[in-house]
Design a protein around this motif. Structure first.
Motif, PDB file in Angstrom:
ATOM      1  N   ILE A   1      -0.055 -11.752  -2.486  1.00 19.86           N
ATOM      2  CA  ILE A   1      -1.386 -11.761  -1.178  1.00 19.86           C
ATOM      3  C   ILE A   1      -1.023 -11.566   0.485  1.00 19.86           C
ATOM      4  O   ILE A   1      -1.416 -10.585   1.003  1.00 19.86           O
ATOM      5  N   CYS A   2       0.052 -12.389   0.761  1.00 19.76           N
ATOM      6  CA  CYS A   2       0.544 -12.307   1.910  1.00 19.76           C
ATOM      7  C   CYS A   2       0.842 -10.996   2.466  1.00 19.76           C
ATOM      8  O   CYS A   2       0.806 -10.759   3.840  1.00 19.76           O
ATOM      9  N   PRO A   3       2.108 -10.109   1.525  1.00 18.45           N
ATOM     10  CA  PRO A   3       2.520  -8.945   1.929  1.00 18.45           C
ATOM     11  C   PRO A   3       1.134  -7.827   1.763  1.00 18.45           C
ATOM     12  O   PRO A   3       0.950  -7.113   2.700  1.00 18.45           O
ATOM     13  N   LEU A   4       0.212  -7.830   0.897  1.00 16.66           N
ATOM     14  CA  LEU A   4      -0.558  -7.209   1.022  1.00 16.66           C
ATOM     15  C   LEU A   4      -1.867  -7.181   2.716  1.00 16.66           C
ATOM     16  O   LEU A   4      -1.931  -6.360   2.838  1.00 16.66           O
ATOM     17  N   ASP A   5      -2.079  -8.053   2.831  1.00 19.18           N
ATOM     18  CA  ASP A   5      -2.870  -8.824   3.990  1.00 19.18           C
ATOM     19  C   ASP A   5      -1.628  -7.876   5.318  1.00 19.18           C
ATOM     20  O   ASP A   5      -2.287  -7.485   5.721  1.00 19.18           O
ATOM     21  N   SER A   6      -0.841  -8.546   4.979  1.00 22.42           N
ATOM     22  CA  SER A   6      -0.044  -8.126   6.883  1.00 22.42           C
ATOM     23  C   SER A   6      -0.044  -6.873   6.877  1.00 22.42           C
ATOM     24  O   SER A   6       0.010  -6.573   7.677  1.00 22.42           O
ATOM     25  N   ALA A   7       0.227  -6.703   5.630  1.00 24.32           N
ATOM     26  CA  ALA A   7       0.400  -4.974   4.986  1.00 24.32           C
ATOM     27  C   ALA A   7      -0.814  -4.523   6.039  1.00 24.32           C
ATOM     28  O   ALA A   7      -1.278  -3.221   7.118  1.00 24.32           O
ATOM     29  N   ARG A   8      -2.761  -5.020   5.832  1.00 27.69           N
ATOM     30  CA  ARG A   8      -3.399  -3.980   5.909  1.00 27.69           C
ATOM     31  C   ARG A   8      -3.541  -4.150   7.210  1.00 27.69           C
ATOM     32  O   ARG A   8      -4.225  -3.790   8.312  1.00 27.69           O
ATOM     33  N   ASN A   9      -3.049  -5.580   8.534  1.00 24.42           N
ATOM     34  CA  ASN A   9      -3.715  -5.800   9.559  1.00 24.42           C
ATOM     35  C   ASN A   9      -2.464  -4.548  10.495  1.00 24.42           C
ATOM     36  O   ASN A   9      -2.772  -4.674  11.181  1.00 24.42           O
ATOM     37  N   ALA A  10      -1.462  -5.091   9.647  1.00 18.90           N
ATOM     38  CA  ALA A  10      -0.376  -3.785  10.230  1.00 18.90           C
ATOM     39  C   ALA A  10      -0.884  -2.547  10.210  1.00 18.90           C
ATOM     40  O   ALA A  10      -0.903  -1.823  11.585  1.00 18.90           O
ATOM     41  N   ASP A  11      -1.240  -2.006   9.164  1.00 21.42           N
ATOM     42  CA  ASP A  11      -2.231  -0.597   9.427  1.00 21.42           C
ATOM     43  C   ASP A  11      -3.447  -0.677  10.494  1.00 21.42           C
ATOM     44  O   ASP A  11      -3.635   0.332  11.256  1.00 21.42           O
ATOM     45  N   ALA A  12      -4.229  -1.823  10.823  1.00 20.19           N
ATOM     46  CA  ALA A  12      -5.703  -1.671  10.949  1.00 20.19           C
ATOM     47  C   ALA A  12      -5.024  -1.287  12.912  1.00 20.19           C
ATOM     48  O   ALA A  12      -5.983  -0.592  13.211  1.00 20.19           O
ATOM     49  N   ALA A  13      -4.120  -2.385  12.900  1.00 17.46           N
ATOM     50  CA  ALA A  13      -3.680  -2.412  14.353  1.00 17.46           C
ATOM     51  C   ALA A  13      -3.002  -0.965  14.500  1.00 17.46           C
ATOM     52  O   ALA A  13      -3.551  -0.475  15.654  1.00 17.46           O
ATOM     53  N   GLU A  14      -2.102  -0.452  13.909  1.00 21.98           N
ATOM     54  CA  GLU A  14      -1.585   0.703  14.473  1.00 21.98           C
ATOM     55  C   GLU A  14      -2.671   2.033  14.541  1.00 21.98           C
ATOM     56  O   GLU A  14      -3.063   3.016  15.050  1.00 21.98           O
ATOM     57  N   LEU A  15      -3.742   2.129  13.697  1.00 20.78           N
ATOM     58  CA  LEU A  15      -5.119   2.763  13.816  1.00 20.78           C
ATOM     59  C   LEU A  15      -5.339   2.901  15.020  1.00 20.78           C
ATOM     60  O   LEU A  15      -6.225   3.462  15.863  1.00 20.78           O
ATOM     61  N   LEU A  16      -5.709   1.436  15.684  1.00 17.68           N
ATOM     62  CA  LEU A  16      -5.807   1.561  17.006  1.00 17.68           C
ATOM     63  C   LEU A  16      -5.346   1.610  18.176  1.00 17.68           C
ATOM     64  O   LEU A  16      -6.172   2.121  18.669  1.00 17.68           O
ATOM     65  N   ARG A  17      -3.834   1.245  17.543  1.00 17.42           N
ATOM     66  CA  ARG A  17      -3.034   2.055  19.169  1.00 17.42           C
ATOM     67  C   ARG A  17      -3.203   3.884  18.476  1.00 17.42           C
ATOM     68  O   ARG A  17      -3.405   4.575  19.848  1.00 17.42           O
ATOM     69  N   GLN A  18      -3.496   4.558  17.885  1.00 11.77           N
ATOM     70  CA  GLN A  18      -3.717   5.616  17.767  1.00 11.77           C
ATOM     71  C   GLN A  18      -5.183   5.925  18.307  1.00 11.77           C
ATOM     72  O   GLN A  18      -4.599   7.610  18.959  1.00 11.77           O
TER      73      GLN A  18
END
Length: 209
Positions: free
Chosen positions: A85-102
């Motif tokens: 669970i934690c790796p999937l959630d952490s990856a999702r959060n990192a992806d969301a943050a990267e989308l916003l930085r773009q």
């Protein structure tokens, strides 16, 4: 015949009411500038989430909430030994943050351990680096971790009675959006995809600017 002057006054009054109503709906009952972005309703309101803290960052530095929340942050409570669970959630959060930085928005993700005995700063650094060099890992003493979890109303329980080394930890899986100044304004469940999280966070960031 109805006096046209009275009709005009009445129309102006109606328009004023409609405008005032629109402002009320946009800002919310307490003048909340984020009302148009909020999708979650919780007992006590989102302002009941959060607390000041001093924890140890994954580079070994002691930091406060003011040091950490200098930009919009996706805050998650988990542990590095978590099998799925934690790796999937952490990856999702990192992806969301990267989308916003773009999109030109400076957003970070923050991972607070619920397992401080095993999650040392170095362990956290190795873990967060797998997802993003913009992700911050935080640990601390058992009391410090208990206090910060309590502040965000996050339940966790170590299942280490029978196996003190390879145990699991029960914990909630919400991600919280914390704005600069340690203001928690929204939360996301683990089913929300990165794109939806990014869209929601983007609304808050734009409303704050």
């Amino acid at each position: 015949m109805v006096d046209r002057k009275i009709l005009l006054i009445g129309s102006a009054a109606t328009l004023a009411v409609l405008v005032a109503g629109t402002v009320f709906l946009t800002q919310g009952r307490s003048g909340d500038a984020f009302a148009q972005c909020t999708n979650s309703a919780v007992s006590g309101g989102m302002e009941s989430f959060g607390t000041d803290f001093t924890l140890t960052r994954d580079d070994g530095e002691r930091v406060t909430a003011a040091d950490v929340f200098t930009k919009p942050s996706l805050l998650y409570f988990g542990y590095t030994f978590c099998p799925d669970i934690c790796p999937l959630d952490s990856a999702r959060n990192a992806d969301a943050a990267e989308l916003l930085r773009q999109q030109g928005m400076d957003v970070q993700s923050v991972f607070v351990t619920v397992d401080p005995a095993r999650d040392t700063p170095q362990v956290l650094a190795d873990y967060t680096d797998m997802f993003s060099d913009q992700m911050i890992g935080l640990t601390g003493s058992e009391d410090e971790i208990a206090a910060v979890n309590k502040g965000w109303r996050n339940y966790f329980k170590l299942q280490n009675e029978e196996d003190p080394e390879y145990y699991l930890v029960d914990h909630m899986t919400n991600t919280y959006l914390v704005m600069p100044g340690n203001q928690t304004v929204e939360f996301f469940n683990r089913d929300a995809p990165a794109e939806d999280v990014a869209d929601s966070v983007g609304c808050f960031v734009k409303a704050a600017s």
